[in-house]
Design a protein around this motif. Structure first.
Motif, PDB file in Angstrom:
ATOM      1  N   VAL A   1       0.757  -1.339  -0.031  1.00  0.00           N
ATOM      2  CA  VAL A   1      -0.005  -0.127   0.090  1.00  0.00           C
ATOM      3  C   VAL A   1       0.879   1.346   0.033  1.00  0.00           C
ATOM      4  CG1 VAL A   1      -1.468   1.330   1.416  1.00  0.00           C
ATOM      5  CG2 VAL A   1      -2.005  -1.114   0.956  1.00  0.00           C
ATOM      6  N   TRP A   2       1.770   1.409   0.790  1.00  0.00           N
ATOM      7  CA  TRP A   2       2.796   2.268   1.021  1.00  0.00           C
ATOM      8  C   TRP A   2       3.411   2.907  -0.250  1.00  0.00           C
ATOM      9  CZ3 TRP A   2       3.826   6.713   3.139  1.00  0.00           C
ATOM     10  CH2 TRP A   2       4.970   7.230   3.312  1.00  0.00           C
ATOM     11  N   THR A   3       3.718   1.611  -1.025  1.00  0.00           N
ATOM     12  CA  THR A   3       4.544   2.127  -2.378  1.00  0.00           C
ATOM     13  C   THR A   3       3.794   1.820  -3.607  1.00  0.00           C
ATOM     14  OG1 THR A   3       5.289  -0.346  -2.481  1.00  0.00           O
ATOM     15  CG2 THR A   3       6.780   1.067  -1.162  1.00  0.00           C
ATOM     16  N   GLY A   4       2.676   1.918  -3.503  1.00  0.00           N
ATOM     17  CA  GLY A   4       1.354   1.828  -4.656  1.00  0.00           C
ATOM     18  C   GLY A   4       1.727   0.451  -5.221  1.00  0.00           C
ATOM     19  N   GLY A   5       1.698  -0.751  -4.760  1.00  0.00           N
ATOM     20  CA  GLY A   5       1.670  -1.946  -4.924  1.00  0.00           C
ATOM     21  C   GLY A   5       3.295  -2.451  -5.814  1.00  0.00           C
ATOM     22  N   LYS A   6       4.236  -1.660  -5.525  1.00  0.00           N
ATOM     23  CA  LYS A   6       5.448  -1.893  -6.150  1.00  0.00           C
ATOM     24  C   LYS A   6       6.180  -2.874  -5.424  1.00  0.00           C
ATOM     25  CE  LYS A   6       5.940   2.527  -8.490  1.00  0.00           C
ATOM     26  NZ  LYS A   6       6.693   3.957  -8.508  1.00  0.00           N
ATOM     27  N   ILE A   7       6.454  -2.811  -3.988  1.00  0.00           N
ATOM     28  CA  ILE A   7       7.364  -3.675  -3.228  1.00  0.00           C
ATOM     29  C   ILE A   7       6.697  -4.516  -2.240  1.00  0.00           C
ATOM     30  CG2 ILE A   7       9.216  -3.642  -1.586  1.00  0.00           C
ATOM     31  CD1 ILE A   7       9.783  -2.097  -4.244  1.00  0.00           C
ATOM     32  N   SER A   8       7.153  -5.726  -2.047  1.00  0.00           N
ATOM     33  CA  SER A   8       6.359  -6.704  -1.208  1.00  0.00           C
ATOM     34  C   SER A   8       7.548  -7.410  -0.371  1.00  0.00           C
ATOM     35  CB  SER A   8       5.640  -7.898  -2.130  1.00  0.00           C
ATOM     36  OG  SER A   8       6.470  -8.519  -2.848  1.00  0.00           O
ATOM     37  N   LEU A   9       7.386  -8.194   0.487  1.00  0.00           N
ATOM     38  CA  LEU A   9       8.073  -8.582   1.413  1.00  0.00           C
ATOM     39  C   LEU A   9       7.949 -10.167   1.359  1.00  0.00           C
ATOM     40  CD1 LEU A   9       7.934  -5.785   2.731  1.00  0.00           C
ATOM     41  CD2 LEU A   9       8.420  -6.894   4.917  1.00  0.00           C
ATOM     42  N   SER A  10       8.947 -11.020   1.578  1.00  0.00           N
ATOM     43  CA  SER A  10       9.075 -12.358   1.638  1.00  0.00           C
ATOM     44  C   SER A  10       9.978 -12.804   3.000  1.00  0.00           C
ATOM     45  CB  SER A  10       9.541 -13.179   0.381  1.00  0.00           C
ATOM     46  OG  SER A  10       9.988 -14.411   0.513  1.00  0.00           O
ATOM     47  N   LEU A  11       9.483 -13.863   3.668  1.00  0.00           N
ATOM     48  CA  LEU A  11      10.280 -14.366   4.910  1.00  0.00           C
ATOM     49  C   LEU A  11      11.400 -15.440   4.225  1.00  0.00           C
ATOM     50  CD1 LEU A  11      10.463 -14.707   7.836  1.00  0.00           C
ATOM     51  CD2 LEU A  11       8.983 -16.888   7.740  1.00  0.00           C
ATOM     52  N   ASP A  12      12.510 -14.774   4.634  1.00  0.00           N
ATOM     53  CA  ASP A  12      13.804 -15.424   4.298  1.00  0.00           C
ATOM     54  C   ASP A  12      14.159 -16.710   4.880  1.00  0.00           C
ATOM     55  OD1 ASP A  12      16.199 -16.164   2.868  1.00  0.00           O
ATOM     56  OD2 ASP A  12      17.146 -14.542   3.540  1.00  0.00           O
ATOM     57  N   CYS A  13      14.253 -16.438   6.241  1.00  0.00           N
ATOM     58  CA  CYS A  13      14.599 -17.594   7.351  1.00  0.00           C
ATOM     59  C   CYS A  13      14.258 -16.977   8.615  1.00  0.00           C
ATOM     60  CB  CYS A  13      16.114 -17.746   7.300  1.00  0.00           C
ATOM     61  SG  CYS A  13      17.257 -16.546   7.566  1.00  0.00           S
ATOM     62  N   VAL A  14      14.126 -18.237   9.365  1.00  0.00           N
ATOM     63  CA  VAL A  14      14.238 -18.204  10.884  1.00  0.00           C
ATOM     64  C   VAL A  14      15.161 -18.837  11.523  1.00  0.00           C
ATOM     65  CG1 VAL A  14      12.659 -18.331  13.054  1.00  0.00           C
ATOM     66  CG2 VAL A  14      11.715 -17.529  10.775  1.00  0.00           C
ATOM     67  N   ARG A  15      16.280 -18.333  12.277  1.00  0.00           N
ATOM     68  CA  ARG A  15      17.353 -19.058  12.739  1.00  0.00           C
ATOM     69  C   ARG A  15      17.510 -18.969  14.089  1.00  0.00           C
ATOM     70  NH1 ARG A  15      21.970 -17.931   7.980  1.00  0.00           N
ATOM     71  NH2 ARG A  15      20.897 -18.736   6.364  1.00  0.00           N
ATOM     72  N   GLU A  16      17.955 -19.941  14.821  1.00  0.00           N
ATOM     73  CA  GLU A  16      18.198 -19.854  16.267  1.00  0.00           C
ATOM     74  C   GLU A  16      19.766 -20.459  16.367  1.00  0.00           C
ATOM     75  OE1 GLU A  16      15.812 -22.342  19.063  1.00  0.00           O
ATOM     76  OE2 GLU A  16      15.784 -20.329  20.279  1.00  0.00           O
TER      77      GLU A  16
END
Length: 201
Positions: A32-47
């Motif tokens: 919404v903030w970037t007018g539909g241009k940018i999205s996010l993807s979960l890369d990793c969860v590490r301990e």
């Protein structure tokens, strides 16, 4: 999904689900903030052990532009949003529909654009986690920094050294269409946040 096992490795897939839901909500806010241009993807969860963090999450030796937010209170954590110089300035310019600045110093408008980006992402992310764990978080105002990423990461970890020997880190990447951008989010929940996340899974 790349994960490093630990004594609690059987819980990592469940933590991934919780943090994946938070990433999805942050992705919607970013879109919404970037007018539909940018999205996010979960890369990793590490301990992983604290002493291995800098090696596993190599932020390079160049100065980075960062926005840092923390959750204040008994249950806490740190979110670090990182950009390289070029990508940070491109984002700021696109948000205000201006040409990319070539000035050496960042303008107040550029800083404000990245801080607001961090604020939008952080609030969406933290609010999603708060609902999932039935708690309430108070994020700090975003702080704009230009520093070496490894220094900021180590500073965020210093508060945990006395309480734990390992750390849980969630890394998120940014996408423009199918292209992976040189931006990242690192989320470091503190030990009490980790216990709360585990209890919710």
């Amino acid at each position: 999904m790349d994960m490093i096992t630990s004594a609690d490795s059987h819980q990592l897939p469940m933590l991934q689900k919780v943090l994946g839901a938070a990433t999805e909500e942050a992705s919607q806010a970013m879109s919404v903030w970037t007018g539909g241009k940018i999205s996010l993807s979960l890369d990793c969860v590490r301990e992983i052990p604290i002493e291995m963090v800098s090696q596993e999450f190599d932020l390079g030796m160049d100065l980075l532009t960062m926005v840092v937010l923390t959750i204040e209170g008994e249950i806490g954590g740190t979110m670090i949003l990182t950009f390289d110089e070029e990508n940070g300035r491109r984002l700021a310019a696109s948000l205000f529909k201006q040409d990319v600045s070539t000035e050496s110093e960042w303008s107040e408008l550029e800083r404000s654009a990245l801080n607001e980006t961090g604020n939008i992402l952080g609030c969406a992310y933290f609010n999603a986690i708060a609902r999932l764990v039935n708690s309430e978080f108070v994020p700090s105002p975003p702080i704009f920094l230009q520093d070496y990423g490894v220094c900021v990461l180590q500073q965020a970890l210093m508060e945990q050294v006395q309480e734990t020997t390992d750390v849980l880190i969630c890394q998120t990447t940014f996408l423009q269409g199918r292209e992976t951008l040189n931006w990242k989010i690192l989320f470091l929940p503190d030990p009490k946040m980790r216990e709360t996340l585990r209890a919710s899974t």
